[in-house]
Design a protein around this motif. Structure first.
Motif, mmCIF file in Angstrom:
data_model
loop_
_atom_site.group_PDB
_atom_site.id
_atom_site.type_symbol
_atom_site.label_atom_id
_atom_site.label_comp_id
_atom_site.label_asym_id
_atom_site.label_seq_id
_atom_site.Cartn_x
_atom_site.Cartn_y
_atom_site.Cartn_z
ATOM 1 N N GLY A 1 1.432 6.444 -6.913
ATOM 2 C CA GLY A 1 0.269 7.240 -7.288
ATOM 3 C C GLY A 1 0.485 8.725 -7.139
ATOM 4 O O GLY A 1 -0.049 9.522 -7.919
ATOM 5 N N SER A 2 1.277 9.123 -6.162
ATOM 6 C CA SER A 2 1.537 10.545 -5.942
ATOM 7 C C SER A 2 2.842 10.998 -6.591
ATOM 8 O O SER A 2 3.278 12.114 -6.381
ATOM 9 C CB SER A 2 1.545 10.859 -4.449
ATOM 10 O OG SER A 2 2.546 10.119 -3.794
ATOM 11 N N GLY B 1 0.816 -1.216 0.000
ATOM 12 C CA GLY B 1 0.000 0.000 0.000
ATOM 13 C C GLY B 1 0.846 1.260 0.000
ATOM 14 O O GLY B 1 0.532 2.228 -0.702
ATOM 15 N N LYS C 1 -11.526 -1.429 -1.085
ATOM 16 C CA LYS C 1 -10.914 -0.086 -1.044
ATOM 17 C C LYS C 1 -9.442 -0.155 -1.431
ATOM 18 O O LYS C 1 -8.936 0.704 -2.143
ATOM 19 C CB LYS C 1 -11.070 0.536 0.350
ATOM 20 C CG LYS C 1 -12.458 1.030 0.625
ATOM 21 C CD LYS C 1 -12.540 1.648 2.016
ATOM 22 C CE LYS C 1 -13.929 2.172 2.300
ATOM 23 N NZ LYS C 1 -14.027 2.753 3.657
ATOM 24 N N PHE C 2 -8.752 -1.185 -0.954
ATOM 25 C CA PHE C 2 -7.345 -1.358 -1.317
ATOM 26 C C PHE C 2 -7.214 -1.573 -2.827
ATOM 27 O O PHE C 2 -6.372 -0.975 -3.479
ATOM 28 C CB PHE C 2 -6.741 -2.546 -0.558
ATOM 29 C CG PHE C 2 -5.288 -2.774 -0.854
ATOM 30 C CD1 PHE C 2 -4.320 -1.997 -0.245
ATOM 31 C CD2 PHE C 2 -4.896 -3.764 -1.738
ATOM 32 C CE1 PHE C 2 -2.978 -2.206 -0.516
ATOM 33 C CE2 PHE C 2 -3.557 -3.977 -2.019
ATOM 34 C CZ PHE C 2 -2.596 -3.196 -1.403
ATOM 35 N N SER D 1 0.868 3.978 -2.959
ATOM 36 C CA SER D 1 0.635 5.385 -2.632
ATOM 37 C C SER D 1 1.752 6.269 -3.180
ATOM 38 O O SER D 1 1.499 7.330 -3.761
ATOM 39 C CB SER D 1 0.525 5.547 -1.114
ATOM 40 O OG SER D 1 0.364 6.892 -0.766
ATOM 41 N N ARG E 1 -9.270 -0.600 -5.147
ATOM 42 C CA ARG E 1 -9.596 0.660 -5.835
ATOM 43 C C ARG E 1 -8.396 1.605 -5.816
ATOM 44 O O ARG E 1 -8.074 2.243 -6.808
ATOM 45 C CB ARG E 1 -10.798 1.323 -5.190
ATOM 46 C CG ARG E 1 -11.211 2.603 -5.889
ATOM 47 C CD ARG E 1 -12.483 3.173 -5.270
ATOM 48 N NE ARG E 1 -12.919 4.330 -5.999
ATOM 49 C CZ ARG E 1 -12.493 5.561 -5.757
ATOM 50 N NH1 ARG E 1 -11.623 5.788 -4.789
ATOM 51 N NH2 ARG E 1 -12.935 6.581 -6.457
ATOM 52 N N ARG E 2 -7.753 1.675 -4.663
ATOM 53 C CA ARG E 2 -6.564 2.521 -4.546
ATOM 54 C C ARG E 2 -5.485 2.086 -5.532
ATOM 55 O O ARG E 2 -4.847 2.911 -6.177
ATOM 56 C CB ARG E 2 -6.041 2.438 -3.109
ATOM 57 C CG ARG E 2 -5.116 3.550 -2.713
ATOM 58 C CD ARG E 2 -4.915 3.531 -1.237
ATOM 59 N NE ARG E 2 -3.580 3.001 -0.964
ATOM 60 C CZ ARG E 2 -3.188 2.544 0.192
ATOM 61 N NH1 ARG E 2 -4.010 2.505 1.197
ATOM 62 N NH2 ARG E 2 -1.966 2.115 0.347
ATOM 63 N N CYS E 3 -5.308 0.790 -5.669
ATOM 64 C CA CYS E 3 -4.326 0.258 -6.617
ATOM 65 C C CYS E 3 -4.731 0.563 -8.050
ATOM 66 O O CYS E 3 -3.894 0.906 -8.889
ATOM 67 C CB CYS E 3 -4.168 -1.249 -6.434
ATOM 68 S SG CYS E 3 -3.422 -1.720 -4.861
ATOM 69 N N LYS E 4 -5.999 0.444 -8.331
ATOM 70 C CA LYS E 4 -6.511 0.668 -9.691
ATOM 71 C C LYS E 4 -6.250 2.099 -10.170
ATOM 72 O O LYS E 4 -6.017 2.336 -11.344
ATOM 73 C CB LYS E 4 -7.993 0.362 -9.727
ATOM 74 C CG LYS E 4 -8.622 0.579 -11.077
ATOM 75 C CD LYS E 4 -10.121 0.358 -11.020
ATOM 76 C CE LYS E 4 -10.721 0.757 -12.357
ATOM 77 N NZ LYS E 4 -12.154 0.827 -12.301
ATOM 78 N N LEU E 5 -6.308 3.042 -9.249
ATOM 79 C CA LEU E 5 -6.157 4.446 -9.620
ATOM 80 C C LEU E 5 -4.726 4.846 -9.971
ATOM 81 O O LEU E 5 -4.498 5.919 -10.512
ATOM 82 C CB LEU E 5 -6.694 5.337 -8.496
ATOM 83 C CG LEU E 5 -8.193 5.202 -8.218
ATOM 84 C CD1 LEU E 5 -8.572 6.028 -7.002
ATOM 85 C CD2 LEU E 5 -9.006 5.599 -9.436
ATOM 86 N N VAL E 6 -3.768 3.998 -9.659
ATOM 87 C CA VAL E 6 -2.354 4.315 -9.906
ATOM 88 C C VAL E 6 -2.021 4.030 -11.355
ATOM 89 O O VAL E 6 -2.295 2.967 -11.888
ATOM 90 C CB VAL E 6 -1.427 3.509 -8.972
ATOM 91 C CG1 VAL E 6 0.027 3.704 -9.347
ATOM 92 C CG2 VAL E 6 -1.671 3.923 -7.538
#
Length: 112
Positions: free
Chosen positions: A53-54, A46, A101-102, A50, A104-109
């Motif tokens: 992603g940023s 995670g 949720k985890f 993160s 989804r967070r991965c998908k957005l990267v």
């Protein structure tokens, strides 16, 4: 083979089953230790997701064996596919939501 492009790839199959919240499980001993290691690996993954992603300069690949081994596969031009299994029972709704949720967070990267 003249005139032909040669490519290479990697396939990682990683089973992180058992990543439940420790307070909701009734495991002890070696199974508890295994669950703790899985949760630590997921937490480190995670953190890497993160950071990617940023677009941070430093990506903490060395925080776990899992992320260290996956670092070549989590860079530009990599194709990543993640399967998340959830339990449809009412008792597991919190875990299922956390897992989704985890994912989804991965998908957005966006890699690369």
């Amino acid at each position: 083979a003249e005139g032909k492009e040669v490519g290479n790839g990697r396939l990682h199959l990683i089973d992180l089953a058992g990543s439940e919240r420790l307070s909701s499980t009734m495991v002890f001993g070696k199974r508890l230790d295994e669950a703790k290691h899985i949760n630590q690996s997921l937490s480190s993954l995670g953190d890497v997701i993160s950071a990617l992603g940023s677009k941070r300069q430093h990506v903490p690949y060395r925080n776990s064996k899992l992320t260290f081994l996956l670092q070549d596969s989590l860079r530009a031009n990599a194709k990543v596919l993640m399967f998340v299994n959830v339990n449809p029972s009412k008792e597991s709704v919190d875990e299922s939501i956390c897992s989704l949720k985890f994912a989804r967070r991965c998908k957005l990267v966006q890699l690369g």
